[in-house]
Enzyme design. Structure first.
Site, short mmCIF file in Angstrom:
data_model
loop_
_atom_site.label_atom_id
_atom_site.label_comp_id
_atom_site.label_asym_id
_atom_site.label_seq_id
_atom_site.Cartn_x
_atom_site.Cartn_y
_atom_site.Cartn_z
N GLN A 186 1.00 -1.20 0.06
CA GLN A 186 -0.15 0.06 0.08
C GLN A 186 0.92 1.10 0.00
O GLN A 186 1.48 1.64 0.87
CB GLN A 186 -1.02 -0.20 1.17
CG GLN A 186 -1.75 -1.29 1.30
CD GLN A 186 -2.74 -1.53 0.32
OE1 GLN A 186 -4.01 -0.57 0.07
NE2 GLN A 186 -2.39 -2.40 -0.52
N CYS A 220 -4.64 4.11 4.45
CA CYS A 220 -3.89 4.82 3.40
C CYS A 220 -4.24 4.20 1.93
O CYS A 220 -4.84 3.17 1.80
CB CYS A 220 -2.26 4.75 3.54
SG CYS A 220 -1.47 2.74 3.48
N GLY A 232 -11.90 2.60 3.99
CA GLY A 232 -11.01 1.88 3.10
C GLY A 232 -9.85 2.70 2.43
O GLY A 232 -10.38 3.99 2.14
N HIS A 233 -9.07 1.80 1.78
CA HIS A 233 -7.97 2.59 1.12
C HIS A 233 -8.81 3.20 -0.36
O HIS A 233 -9.47 2.62 -0.77
CB HIS A 233 -6.89 1.55 0.89
CG HIS A 233 -7.23 0.43 -0.01
ND1 HIS A 233 -6.24 -0.53 -0.43
CD2 HIS A 233 -8.50 0.10 -0.61
CE1 HIS A 233 -6.95 -1.60 -1.07
NE2 HIS A 233 -8.28 -1.15 -1.19
N ASN A 234 -8.13 4.27 -0.76
CA ASN A 234 -8.49 5.22 -1.72
C ASN A 234 -10.00 5.66 -1.73
O ASN A 234 -10.49 6.24 -2.81
CB ASN A 234 -8.41 4.27 -2.90
CG ASN A 234 -7.00 3.92 -3.27
OD1 ASN A 234 -6.72 2.74 -3.10
ND2 ASN A 234 -6.07 4.73 -3.37
#
Length: 323
Positions: free
Chosen positions: A193, A213, A234-236
């Site tokens: 990540q 991240c 969550g990511h993004n």
């Protein structure tokens, strides 16, 4: 802290009805407040409490029958926010505790407070008047804008950039590793990540909320976003400006919210969907597809007796059968 009622009236631009020399030493509610406290009346259903309130002063939109002194304002809730800030206590005194660890090369602004047990790694930048609570960890390269408040036990991890006037409550984790795995045929392998987290100005993040991240690009919270406690981002994920999300929500990776959205508690969002500006969701909503039109959306059923629920579900099954 104590403050004269006349000074409060001047600060919020209120019309004062009563004794301006009254000394106010705290805030209270209209139904169980005490002498020396100030409260507010923002909804007519609570007006019945005004006639015998023990409060010394009351913020109102129009004059009411009450023994309390009155501060008449156009917008009670906005005025109350300013009044409440007068009595908000700060647990920190300006200065750096001797038991805080601060690496060489950390940039610290003016009038910053750093409590015992805080760990601040090299390359961190902390803006003016920030408060860093006990046992906070700020990893290398993180930036915190001016007037931020980072409460005890929060974690700001690598590649996190936070704007001005942030409030990050106890135990929040910003920049944790995103949940990214690839299946090799026999096992799951973690995917690196590489992104960070970018947070705008005037953002609040509740206790024990986690923000992952990004996988490659950053996870983003725009200006004015408000997150309650125990939320998983969550990511993004990208959350548009002035969106507010209540506690226990789960937002899977790559969801994109528009501006001014409202999300009720314990709602769940499937990954890779888009939510338009102005969408609102009641509590326990389950959102599995993109929302393209603003408005109020609901999905969870309210509680009902078991026998009634069983009949209802039975009808749903009949309705869903193929003909």
């Amino acid at each position: 802290m104590t403050i004269k009622l006349d000074d409060i009236a001047k600060q919020i631009g209120a019309k004062l009805i009563g004794d301006g020399a009254l000394v106010i030493n705290g805030a209270g509610t209209i139904d169980d407040g005490h002498i020396g406290e100030i409260g507010f009346l923002a909804e007519s259903r609570y007006a019945k409490y005004a006639t015998d309130t023990k409060l010394s002063a009351l913020l109102v939109a129009e004059e009411v029958d009450t023994p309390a002194a009155q501060l008449v304002v156009k917008d009670v809730k906005t005025a109350w926010k300013k009044v409440a800030q007068c009595f908000e206590s700060s647990a920190q005194s300006i200065g750096i505790h001797s038991n805080a660890y601060i690496a060489d090369g950390v940039k610290i602004g003016e009038d910053v407070s750093i409590a015992a047990g805080a760990v601040i790694e090299a390359g961190v930048s902390i803006g003016d008047r920030c408060v860093i609570g006990a046992n906070v960890v700020i990893e290398s390269g993180v930036t915190v804008g001016a007037d931020g408040y980072i409460a005890a036990g929060a974690r700001l991890l690598r590649k996190t950039v936070i704007g001005e006037r942030a409030f990050i409550d106890c135990g929040a984790v910003i920049g944790s590793r995103g949940f990214g795995y690839a299946h090799t045929g026999s096992r799951w392998e973690a995917v690196a990540q590489l992104g960070g987290v970018r947070i705008g100005d005037d953002v609040d993040i509740g206790a024990n909320t986690t923000i992952d991240c990004g996988a490659i690009r950053d996870t983003v919270l725009e200006d004015g976003v408000k997150l309650d406690n125990l939320i998983q981002v969550g990511h993004n994920v990208h959350i548009g400006a002035h969106t507010i999300i209540a506690g226990n929500c789960v937002i899977a990776g790559s969801v994109r919210f528009g501006k001014h959205c409202v999300v009720g508690g314990a709602s769940v969002f499937a990954g890779h969907i888009q939510i338009c500006d102005g969408a609102q969701f009641t509590g326990h909503s389950s959102v599995s597809k993109s929302i393209t039109k603003p408005g109020l959306y609901c999905s969870a059923l309210t509680v009902m007796p078991h026998r009634q629920w069983a009949r209802f579900v039975g009808k749903l099954k009949l309705f869903g059968k193929e003909k």
